[in-house]
Design a protein around this motif. Structure first.
Motif, mmCIF file in Angstrom:
data_model
loop_
_atom_site.group_PDB
_atom_site.id
_atom_site.type_symbol
_atom_site.label_atom_id
_atom_site.label_comp_id
_atom_site.label_asym_id
_atom_site.label_seq_id
_atom_site.Cartn_x
_atom_site.Cartn_y
_atom_site.Cartn_z
ATOM 1 N N GLU A 29 -15.152 7.123 -0.346
ATOM 2 C CA GLU A 29 -13.887 6.628 -0.882
ATOM 3 C C GLU A 29 -12.717 7.315 -0.186
ATOM 4 O O GLU A 29 -12.690 8.524 -0.039
ATOM 5 C CB GLU A 29 -13.805 6.854 -2.390
ATOM 6 C CG GLU A 29 -12.609 6.161 -3.012
ATOM 7 C CD GLU A 29 -12.642 6.143 -4.536
ATOM 8 O OE1 GLU A 29 -11.561 6.181 -5.122
ATOM 9 O OE2 GLU A 29 -13.741 6.115 -5.100
ATOM 10 N N MET A 30 -11.774 6.503 0.244
ATOM 11 C CA MET A 30 -10.593 7.017 0.938
ATOM 12 C C MET A 30 -9.625 7.634 -0.068
ATOM 13 O O MET A 30 -9.589 7.221 -1.229
ATOM 14 C CB MET A 30 -9.871 5.874 1.660
ATOM 15 C CG MET A 30 -10.678 5.215 2.751
ATOM 16 S SD MET A 30 -10.844 6.258 4.196
ATOM 17 C CE MET A 30 -9.173 6.230 4.817
ATOM 18 N N PRO A 31 -8.825 8.596 0.382
ATOM 19 C CA PRO A 31 -7.748 9.094 -0.476
ATOM 20 C C PRO A 31 -6.801 7.937 -0.807
ATOM 21 O O PRO A 31 -6.738 6.950 -0.071
ATOM 22 C CB PRO A 31 -7.054 10.144 0.389
ATOM 23 C CG PRO A 31 -8.032 10.503 1.452
ATOM 24 C CD PRO A 31 -8.864 9.279 1.667
ATOM 25 N N GLY A 32 -6.052 8.051 -1.871
ATOM 26 C CA GLY A 32 -5.112 7.012 -2.274
ATOM 27 C C GLY A 32 -3.983 6.832 -1.277
ATOM 28 O O GLY A 32 -3.702 7.710 -0.448
ATOM 29 N N ILE A 33 -3.337 5.682 -1.355
ATOM 30 C CA ILE A 33 -2.252 5.343 -0.437
ATOM 31 C C ILE A 33 -1.138 6.379 -0.492
ATOM 32 O O ILE A 33 -0.659 6.836 0.543
ATOM 33 C CB ILE A 33 -1.708 3.933 -0.739
ATOM 34 C CG1 ILE A 33 -2.758 2.886 -0.348
ATOM 35 C CG2 ILE A 33 -0.395 3.671 -0.006
ATOM 36 C CD1 ILE A 33 -2.412 1.468 -0.754
ATOM 37 N N HIS A 34 -0.721 6.768 -1.678
ATOM 38 C CA HIS A 34 0.387 7.720 -1.802
ATOM 39 C C HIS A 34 -0.012 9.102 -1.273
ATOM 40 O O HIS A 34 0.803 9.793 -0.661
ATOM 41 C CB HIS A 34 0.896 7.781 -3.240
ATOM 42 C CG HIS A 34 1.554 6.511 -3.667
ATOM 43 N ND1 HIS A 34 2.806 6.142 -3.238
ATOM 44 C CD2 HIS A 34 1.113 5.489 -4.438
ATOM 45 C CE1 HIS A 34 3.120 4.964 -3.745
ATOM 46 N NE2 HIS A 34 2.103 4.548 -4.470
ATOM 47 N N HIS A 35 -1.261 9.487 -1.485
ATOM 48 C CA HIS A 35 -1.748 10.766 -0.951
ATOM 49 C C HIS A 35 -1.736 10.731 0.577
ATOM 50 O O HIS A 35 -1.260 11.673 1.223
ATOM 51 C CB HIS A 35 -3.158 11.055 -1.466
ATOM 52 C CG HIS A 35 -3.769 12.286 -0.885
ATOM 53 N ND1 HIS A 35 -3.527 13.536 -1.389
ATOM 54 C CD2 HIS A 35 -4.587 12.458 0.183
ATOM 55 C CE1 HIS A 35 -4.178 14.427 -0.664
ATOM 56 N NE2 HIS A 35 -4.831 13.795 0.300
ATOM 57 N N LEU A 36 -2.274 9.643 1.153
ATOM 58 C CA LEU A 36 -2.275 9.515 2.614
ATOM 59 C C LEU A 36 -0.858 9.486 3.173
ATOM 60 O O LEU A 36 -0.574 10.097 4.201
ATOM 61 C CB LEU A 36 -3.028 8.249 3.037
ATOM 62 C CG LEU A 36 -4.550 8.294 2.934
ATOM 63 C CD1 LEU A 36 -5.136 6.906 3.160
ATOM 64 C CD2 LEU A 36 -5.130 9.288 3.927
ATOM 65 N N ALA A 37 0.028 8.766 2.480
ATOM 66 C CA ALA A 37 1.423 8.675 2.945
ATOM 67 C C ALA A 37 2.061 10.060 2.986
ATOM 68 O O ALA A 37 2.744 10.411 3.953
ATOM 69 C CB ALA A 37 2.218 7.734 2.048
ATOM 70 N N ALA A 38 1.827 10.851 1.958
ATOM 71 C CA ALA A 38 2.397 12.203 1.924
ATOM 72 C C ALA A 38 1.787 13.076 3.023
ATOM 73 O O ALA A 38 2.497 13.812 3.710
ATOM 74 C CB ALA A 38 2.165 12.834 0.551
ATOM 75 N N GLU A 39 0.486 12.977 3.207
ATOM 76 C CA GLU A 39 -0.205 13.785 4.206
ATOM 77 C C GLU A 39 0.224 13.408 5.630
ATOM 78 O O GLU A 39 0.374 14.277 6.487
ATOM 79 C CB GLU A 39 -1.718 13.610 4.057
ATOM 80 C CG GLU A 39 -2.522 14.503 4.957
ATOM 81 C CD GLU A 39 -4.009 14.377 4.708
ATOM 82 O OE1 GLU A 39 -4.755 14.298 5.691
ATOM 83 O OE2 GLU A 39 -4.426 14.351 3.534
ATOM 84 N N LEU A 40 0.423 12.114 5.866
ATOM 85 C CA LEU A 40 0.757 11.634 7.206
ATOM 86 C C LEU A 40 2.267 11.511 7.438
ATOM 87 O O LEU A 40 2.690 11.121 8.517
ATOM 88 C CB LEU A 40 0.091 10.281 7.457
ATOM 89 C CG LEU A 40 -1.440 10.269 7.380
ATOM 90 C CD1 LEU A 40 -1.970 8.852 7.466
ATOM 91 C CD2 LEU A 40 -2.034 11.145 8.464
#
Length: 87
Positions: A29-40
């Motif tokens: 399972e991929m991290p959530g969209i908001h988590h990825l957005a913050a990380e990237l």
């Protein structure tokens, strides 16, 4: 002279995520969209578009939304056989 290919922000994020999946750094399972957005350090709409690109390529599958409080959240999982798609 050959024209250069400019990649959109979503294509760049998709490329990064594709490499992370291929290397095994991301799986299941991929991290959530908001988590990825913050990380990237990217907008969540850009990440959502990138996930859509990877879904069309067969690298990811979108799971049915679950009720989370008052909102719904889609979950993305690495597709079975995605390494063959990436090879």
């Amino acid at each position: 002279m050959k024209p250069i290919r400019l990649f959109s922000a979503a294509e760049q994020v998709a490329g990064y995520l594709r490499e992370e999946i291929a290397s095994g750094a991301l799986g299941g399972e991929m991290p959530g969209i908001h988590h990825l957005a913050a990380e990237l350090v990217a907008k969540h709409k850009t990440v959502e578009a990138a996930l859509g690109i990877l879904e069309k390529e067969g690298c990811l599958e979108r799971q049915v939304a679950e009720h989370v409080g008052e909102t719904e959240a889609d979950a993305w999982v690495v597709a079975a056989g995605s390494l063959e798609v990436l090879s």
